[in-house]
Design a protein around this motif. Structure first.
Motif, PDB file in Angstrom:
ATOM      1  N   PRO B 199      -3.010 -16.443  -9.173  1.00 56.45           N
ATOM      2  CA  PRO B 199      -2.443 -17.439  -7.953  1.00 56.45           C
ATOM      3  C   PRO B 199      -1.109 -17.964  -8.276  1.00 56.45           C
ATOM      4  O   PRO B 199      -0.386 -18.048  -7.246  1.00 56.45           O
ATOM      5  N   VAL B 200      -0.471 -17.710  -9.699  1.00 59.99           N
ATOM      6  CA  VAL B 200       0.820 -18.005  -9.832  1.00 59.99           C
ATOM      7  C   VAL B 200       1.688 -16.868 -10.481  1.00 59.99           C
ATOM      8  O   VAL B 200       2.457 -16.986 -11.252  1.00 59.99           O
ATOM      9  N   ALA B 201       1.097 -15.497 -10.098  1.00 54.17           N
ATOM     10  CA  ALA B 201       1.702 -14.575 -10.615  1.00 54.17           C
ATOM     11  C   ALA B 201       3.094 -14.186 -10.481  1.00 54.17           C
ATOM     12  O   ALA B 201       3.680 -14.563  -9.042  1.00 54.17           O
ATOM     13  N   ASP B 202       3.917 -13.394 -11.071  1.00 52.23           N
ATOM     14  CA  ASP B 202       5.058 -12.856 -10.784  1.00 52.23           C
ATOM     15  C   ASP B 202       5.351 -11.991  -9.640  1.00 52.23           C
ATOM     16  O   ASP B 202       6.265 -12.170  -9.357  1.00 52.23           O
ATOM     17  N   ASP B 203       4.373 -11.529  -9.255  1.00 50.54           N
ATOM     18  CA  ASP B 203       4.367 -10.370  -8.221  1.00 50.54           C
ATOM     19  C   ASP B 203       4.723 -11.316  -6.719  1.00 50.54           C
ATOM     20  O   ASP B 203       5.466 -10.715  -5.762  1.00 50.54           O
ATOM     21  N   VAL B 204       4.431 -12.353  -6.810  1.00 50.64           N
ATOM     22  CA  VAL B 204       4.848 -13.116  -5.442  1.00 50.64           C
ATOM     23  C   VAL B 204       5.627 -14.274  -6.157  1.00 50.64           C
ATOM     24  O   VAL B 204       5.634 -15.320  -5.371  1.00 50.64           O
ATOM     25  N   ALA B 205       6.474 -14.225  -7.025  1.00 50.77           N
ATOM     26  CA  ALA B 205       7.454 -15.088  -7.495  1.00 50.77           C
ATOM     27  C   ALA B 205       6.924 -16.411  -7.754  1.00 50.77           C
ATOM     28  O   ALA B 205       7.395 -17.447  -7.371  1.00 50.77           O
ATOM     29  N   SER B 206       5.775 -16.342  -8.488  1.00 48.17           N
ATOM     30  CA  SER B 206       4.980 -17.586  -9.144  1.00 48.17           C
ATOM     31  C   SER B 206       4.104 -18.193  -8.107  1.00 48.17           C
ATOM     32  O   SER B 206       3.673 -19.409  -8.009  1.00 48.17           O
TER      33      SER B 206
ATOM     34  N   LEU C 212       7.217  -2.422 -14.330  1.00 51.23           N
ATOM     35  CA  LEU C 212       5.942  -2.474 -13.681  1.00 51.23           C
ATOM     36  C   LEU C 212       4.732  -3.126 -14.390  1.00 51.23           C
ATOM     37  O   LEU C 212       4.121  -3.735 -13.881  1.00 51.23           O
ATOM     38  N   LEU C 213       5.062  -3.407 -15.892  1.00 49.13           N
ATOM     39  CA  LEU C 213       4.479  -4.330 -16.711  1.00 49.13           C
ATOM     40  C   LEU C 213       4.473  -5.826 -16.137  1.00 49.13           C
ATOM     41  O   LEU C 213       3.563  -6.562 -16.217  1.00 49.13           O
ATOM     42  N   GLY C 214       5.672  -6.061 -15.991  1.00 50.85           N
ATOM     43  CA  GLY C 214       5.828  -7.402 -15.295  1.00 50.85           C
ATOM     44  C   GLY C 214       5.132  -7.782 -13.967  1.00 50.85           C
ATOM     45  O   GLY C 214       4.455  -8.726 -13.996  1.00 50.85           O
ATOM     46  N   VAL C 215       5.239  -6.717 -13.267  1.00 47.93           N
ATOM     47  CA  VAL C 215       4.464  -6.868 -11.991  1.00 47.93           C
ATOM     48  C   VAL C 215       2.882  -7.069 -12.225  1.00 47.93           C
ATOM     49  O   VAL C 215       2.168  -7.852 -11.473  1.00 47.93           O
ATOM     50  N   ALA C 216       2.380  -6.381 -13.048  1.00 46.51           N
ATOM     51  CA  ALA C 216       1.160  -6.264 -13.502  1.00 46.51           C
ATOM     52  C   ALA C 216       0.925  -7.422 -14.378  1.00 46.51           C
ATOM     53  O   ALA C 216      -0.400  -7.649 -14.705  1.00 46.51           O
ATOM     54  N   GLY C 217       1.760  -8.204 -14.462  1.00 47.72           N
ATOM     55  CA  GLY C 217       1.441  -9.759 -14.953  1.00 47.72           C
ATOM     56  C   GLY C 217       1.347  -9.616 -16.647  1.00 47.72           C
ATOM     57  O   GLY C 217       0.684 -10.422 -17.513  1.00 47.72           O
ATOM     58  N   TRP C 218       1.988  -8.666 -17.247  1.00 47.53           N
ATOM     59  CA  TRP C 218       1.909  -8.693 -18.592  1.00 47.53           C
ATOM     60  C   TRP C 218       3.459  -8.693 -19.275  1.00 47.53           C
ATOM     61  O   TRP C 218       3.797  -7.833 -19.660  1.00 47.53           O
ATOM     62  N   ARG C 219       3.900  -9.720 -19.353  1.00 45.64           N
ATOM     63  CA  ARG C 219       5.277 -10.313 -19.585  1.00 45.64           C
ATOM     64  C   ARG C 219       5.569  -9.918 -21.032  1.00 45.64           C
ATOM     65  O   ARG C 219       6.700  -9.540 -21.285  1.00 45.64           O
ATOM     66  N   ALA C 220       4.715 -10.136 -21.918  1.00 46.04           N
ATOM     67  CA  ALA C 220       4.945  -9.588 -23.345  1.00 46.04           C
ATOM     68  C   ALA C 220       5.307  -8.240 -23.471  1.00 46.04           C
ATOM     69  O   ALA C 220       6.256  -8.042 -24.110  1.00 46.04           O
ATOM     70  N   GLY C 266      -2.874   5.320  -7.529  1.00 47.80           N
ATOM     71  CA  GLY C 266      -1.719   6.326  -8.357  1.00 47.80           C
ATOM     72  C   GLY C 266      -0.881   5.784  -9.087  1.00 47.80           C
ATOM     73  O   GLY C 266      -0.055   6.303  -9.706  1.00 47.80           O
ATOM     74  N   VAL C 267      -1.199   4.413  -9.678  1.00 46.84           N
ATOM     75  CA  VAL C 267      -0.315   3.628 -10.375  1.00 46.84           C
ATOM     76  C   VAL C 267      -0.311   3.865 -11.872  1.00 46.84           C
ATOM     77  O   VAL C 267       0.446   4.122 -12.503  1.00 46.84           O
ATOM     78  N   HIS C 268      -1.799   4.028 -12.351  1.00 45.13           N
ATOM     79  CA  HIS C 268      -2.018   4.286 -13.661  1.00 45.13           C
ATOM     80  C   HIS C 268      -1.617   5.570 -14.082  1.00 45.13           C
ATOM     81  O   HIS C 268      -1.016   5.795 -15.172  1.00 45.13           O
ATOM     82  N   ARG C 308      -2.395  -2.016   2.326  1.00 46.84           N
ATOM     83  CA  ARG C 308      -2.557  -2.310   0.856  1.00 46.84           C
ATOM     84  C   ARG C 308      -2.328  -3.866   0.951  1.00 46.84           C
ATOM     85  O   ARG C 308      -1.435  -4.387   1.665  1.00 46.84           O
ATOM     86  N   ASP C 309      -3.114  -4.515  -0.132  1.00 51.30           N
ATOM     87  CA  ASP C 309      -2.832  -6.007  -0.039  1.00 51.30           C
ATOM     88  C   ASP C 309      -1.331  -6.043  -1.163  1.00 51.30           C
ATOM     89  O   ASP C 309      -0.842  -5.131  -1.514  1.00 51.30           O
ATOM     90  N   LEU C 310      -0.605  -7.379  -1.028  1.00 46.46           N
ATOM     91  CA  LEU C 310       0.612  -7.404  -1.703  1.00 46.46           C
ATOM     92  C   LEU C 310       0.528  -7.023  -2.927  1.00 46.46           C
ATOM     93  O   LEU C 310       1.550  -6.619  -3.655  1.00 46.46           O
ATOM     94  N   ALA C 311      -0.516  -7.600  -3.687  1.00 45.90           N
ATOM     95  CA  ALA C 311      -0.562  -7.236  -5.359  1.00 45.90           C
ATOM     96  C   ALA C 311      -0.582  -5.839  -5.563  1.00 45.90           C
ATOM     97  O   ALA C 311       0.406  -5.328  -6.339  1.00 45.90           O
ATOM     98  N   ALA C 312      -1.188  -5.066  -4.830  1.00 39.62           N
ATOM     99  CA  ALA C 312      -1.355  -3.306  -5.009  1.00 39.62           C
ATOM    100  C   ALA C 312      -0.187  -2.842  -4.367  1.00 39.62           C
ATOM    101  O   ALA C 312       0.523  -1.943  -4.999  1.00 39.62           O
ATOM    102  N   ALA C 313       0.632  -3.641  -3.321  1.00 34.47           N
ATOM    103  CA  ALA C 313       1.959  -3.099  -2.803  1.00 34.47           C
ATOM    104  C   ALA C 313       2.774  -2.979  -3.890  1.00 34.47           C
ATOM    105  O   ALA C 313       3.839  -2.229  -4.252  1.00 34.47           O
ATOM    106  N   ARG C 314       3.022  -4.135  -4.334  1.00 30.84           N
ATOM    107  CA  ARG C 314       3.982  -4.297  -5.539  1.00 30.84           C
ATOM    108  C   ARG C 314       3.812  -3.488  -6.543  1.00 30.84           C
ATOM    109  O   ARG C 314       4.749  -3.022  -7.197  1.00 30.84           O
ATOM    110  N   LEU C 315       2.728  -3.197  -7.099  1.00 33.82           N
ATOM    111  CA  LEU C 315       2.423  -2.406  -8.251  1.00 33.82           C
ATOM    112  C   LEU C 315       2.805  -0.792  -7.905  1.00 33.82           C
ATOM    113  O   LEU C 315       3.552  -0.156  -8.714  1.00 33.82           O
TER     114      LEU C 315
END
Lengths: 115, 305, 324
Positions: B199-206, C212-220, C266-268, C308-315
């Protein structure tokens, strides 16, 4: 101290602390409110964001509700299992089994896959 | 009757642990990303709080400020109220016979909190984030409640102190491993933390938090860390025997166990990518719910015996 | 005042890349990391806007729109070459701590929708549904044959983990993409990543992997990819670079959660291919090949994103990682 009083006092303390944050921000923040467009990564909105959002998981909410009603009965049930004995367990899990069949059906129909 | 010391100790403990969680998370995050000198990031949360306090207020176009304010404020209040039933060692502020249900009811308030925070600012990215939390709720809430009911079933009580006492000798976390694992996942989900921060992910700018200005952002962040702390602290009476332990007094054991669980939750946040709701929801219904029900059946059979 | 200075000591930076000027962005990212600043993901949480390169007119307009959303105390840093980064960022805390200056320059008042936004839509009758001068969402058919509200959302160019200068205009219902149009704003000159050499090639892949890793939510791991990228470019010897890169690649490739979240799109597969290309390039540092030219990614993006939904689109965008 009465328990009720203690809980209300704690809620009051929480409220006071939150109010203090807003008060502190009012005192220390740069004055004046900045009116902004919603952030659209540098774009300008073409319409209001508030809209009838397409909730693709609405079917799941229905299945969820069926279970959520069930849960209300499960809390008291947990207390009487030991005294009521086998019947309580059989009845509850028969009911849960029926609900799970519903879940299985919903799954087969693709209710949990919306992407 | 509530001992007066608990009314003082609870907010102090929650405040200190919340700060510790935020600070520890900053250091852990810096270390996990290979940043130079991770320890200097210990005061990042304090700097962020200072930035929030000196910042000018900000209002998005045609926003519903009341709704987003209600959402933001609900988070820390829900965390605090959920914590009143948790024993600080041996005594809780509210030693209610239905403490488990109260905990559950308070923590569900986050559904409204995050959704309102996302809906209020009239901002599309925030709206998407807010709705993601509802989908996440549909995924985690039932396994979460089944885990709590399993614990109550094992103890034969909904009173949190009695649940902790019922684990004399053998922790529920040991003989109800599935319920414990499900609880930990749902703890991450209720605080929308780490892998469950969609819900607060970076892909939609938090997401839901994208438009929050200074004090709103601060209260929201504090509430989120407080929720994580409370979720970790609740695992102690539910699964880890409460304050029981050799040599040390009960409050110290409670604190130590809470810190261990909290550390694990924070660590998981840097260890895993974010779970997308369309995939996690299916997993929750097809794997987590049946697994937690099986666990409950096993516990029911043991209780009958 | 103490609090302002304390806050100014560690600002929160929102970085904006300019197509072709990746060298500036890389230097800025490294400096932000060295200073230990926070990275902002939106104007509301930012105190500094760092523009990495000289934007053309349409990118500059988008940057201004984002800047207008940053509340005071705020600082605006425009960088045109990597050499100026350190000095420019060093001045930021003083700017932010200058309370009289910040008070004097603080903007107040409300935002108004531009009147010109409407005619683009076609018919005049849309204004009838306007509230506070902005239209409400209109309805349109969705992919399942339902009539649902449509929002028109731009993604990019000011967005974390997003290709420099890319803008995708999407029509979405809920968070499902109905249609998309992709374009680069003011693409200019030769791309930084087109220079030949194995190090440049490996760094380009690592830069894309970080997104790609940032969009996947893996900042580290996104941050680790950036560290490796910088190490590859600054001439770190292969003997230390290659083992680090191999460790990183192994860890990312092995993540089951990441696989679970990215396969089926097709992302992986693309992620694995990029990891492989990175380690191969670093294993043969004397190979002068430039980055192979990409097929027409922008052309196929709209069809890949629709439905696609936005999460998938961004990936998907991050995995394809279009370049101007």
């Amino acid at each position: 101290m009465e328990t009720f009083v203690a809980v209300v006092a704690l809620a009051g303390l929480g409220g006071a602390l939150i109010t203090a944050v807003y008060a502190l921000s009012f005192l220390t923040g740069v004055r004046g409110t900045l009116g902004v467009a919603p952030f659209l990564s540098g774009g300008v909105p073409r319409e209001h964001a508030l809209s009838r959002f397409h909730v693709r998981w609405y079917a799941v909410t229905m299945v969820f509700l069926a279970f959520d009603m069930e849960m209300i009965f499960m809390y008291p049930w947990a207390l009487v299992v030991a005294s009521m004995g086998t019947m309580a367990v059989v009845e509850m899990f028969l009911f849960l089994g029926l609900l799970l069949l519903g879940v299985l059906y919903a799954w087969r129909e693709g209710a949990f896959r919306w992407a | 009757m509530t001992p007066v010391w608990t009314v003082v100790a609870l907010p102090v403990a929650l405040g200190v642990l919340t700060l510790l969680a935020a600070s520890g998370n900053a250091v852990l995050g810096a270390a996990a990303s290979g940043a130079p000198a991770p320890l200097r990031h210990w005061d990042d949360p304090l700097r962020a709080a200072a930035r929030a306090l000196v910042q000018q207020r900000r209002r998005t176009f045609a926003a519903d400020r009341l709704l987003s304010r209600v959402g933001v404020v609900t988070l820390p209040v829900a965390a605090l109220l959920a914590a009143v039933v948790l024993p600080l060692g041996t005594r809780a502020v509210a030693d209610w016979s239905v403490g488990v249900v109260w905990f559950n009811a308070m923590e569900v308030a986050t559904w409204a909190a995050v959704w309102l925070t996302g809906w209020g600012p009239n901002s599309a990215y925030a709206l998407v984030g807010g709705y993601r939390y509802l989908a996440q709720g549909l995924a985690y809430e039932l396994p979460h409640m089944f885990a709590l009911i399993t614990v109550a079933l094992g103890a034969g009580s909904l009173n949190v102190t009695r649940v902790a006492d019922a684990q004399d000798g053998l922790w529920f976390g040991v003989w109800m491993p599935v319920a414990f694992a499900v609880y930990l996942v749902s703890a991450l989900a209720m605080a929308f933390w780490g892998p469950l921060a969609h819900p607060v992910a970076d892909d939609v700018a938090s997401g839901a938090a994208v438009e929050l200005d200074g004090p709103d952002r601060l209260v929201f962040a504090v509430g989120r860390y407080a929720l994580l702390v409370v979720a970790a602290a609740a695992a102690v009476p539910f699964f880890l025997g409460g304050g029981a332990g050799p040599w040390l007094p009960a409050p110290v054991w409670t604190l130590v166990k809470t810190l261990v669980v909290l550390g694990a939750l924070l660590w998981a946040g840097h260890r895993l990518p974010v779970l997308r709701m369309d995939r996690f929801l299916e997993f929750a219904w097809i794997v987590l719910i049946p697994a937690s029900l099986l666990q409950m059946l096993v516990v029911a059979l043991v209780v009958l015996d | 005042m103490g609090l302002t200075a304390y806050a100014a000591g560690r600002p929160s930076a929102l970085l904006v890349g300019v197509p072709g000027a990746a060298a500036v962005r890389l230097a800025a990212e490294a400096e932000v990391r060295r200073l230990g600043w926070a990275s902002a993901s939106s104007p509301a949480s930012a105190s500094v806007l760092v523009v990495c390169g000289d934007p053309g007119p349409s990118l500059a307009a988008a940057i201004d729109a984002a800047w207008n959303g940053v509340p005071s105390p705020r600082a605006d840093v425009r960088l045109s070459s990597p050499g100026t980064v350190r000095a420019a960022l060093a001045d930021v805390p003083a700017t932010l701590a200058d309370l009289p200056g910040q008070r004097a320059s603080a903007v107040t008042g409300s935002w108004r929708p531009p009147a010109a936004a409407e005619p683009e839509h076609g018919h005049g009758h849309h204004m009838t549904g306007a509230v506070h001068g902005l239209a409400m969402a209109e309805r349109a058919d969705d992919r399942d044959g339902l009539k649902l509200d449509v929002l028109h959302l731009p993604f990019g160019p000011v967005l974390p983990y997003w290709p420099d200068g890319l803008q995708i205009r999407m029509a979405v219902q809920g968070d499902v993409v109905q249609s998309a149009e992709a374009a680069f704003l003011d693409p200019s000159g030769p791309d930084f990543w087109d220079e030949p050499g194995a190090r440049r090639r490996a760094a380009a892949h690592l830069d894309a992997l970080a997104r790609l890793l940032g969009v996947a939510g893996w900042r580290a791991q996104a941050e680790r990819a950036r560290l490796l990228r910088d190490a590859a470019l600054d001439g770190t010897p292969a003997a230390t670079l290659l083992p680090r890169a191999t460790r990183f690649a192994r860890r990312v490739a092995r993540s089951r959660t990441l696989r679970w979240m990215t396969d089926g799109l097709g992302v992986h597969a693309r992620l694995l291919a990029r990891l492989d290309a990175t380690t191969t390039a670093l294993a043969h540092l004397d190979d002068p090949e430039p980055l192979p030219p990409e097929p027409d990614v922008l052309g196929v993006l709209p069809s890949l994103l629709a439905g696609r939904d936005l999460a998938a689109a961004r990936l998907i965008v991050a995995a394809l990682d279009p370049r101007p």
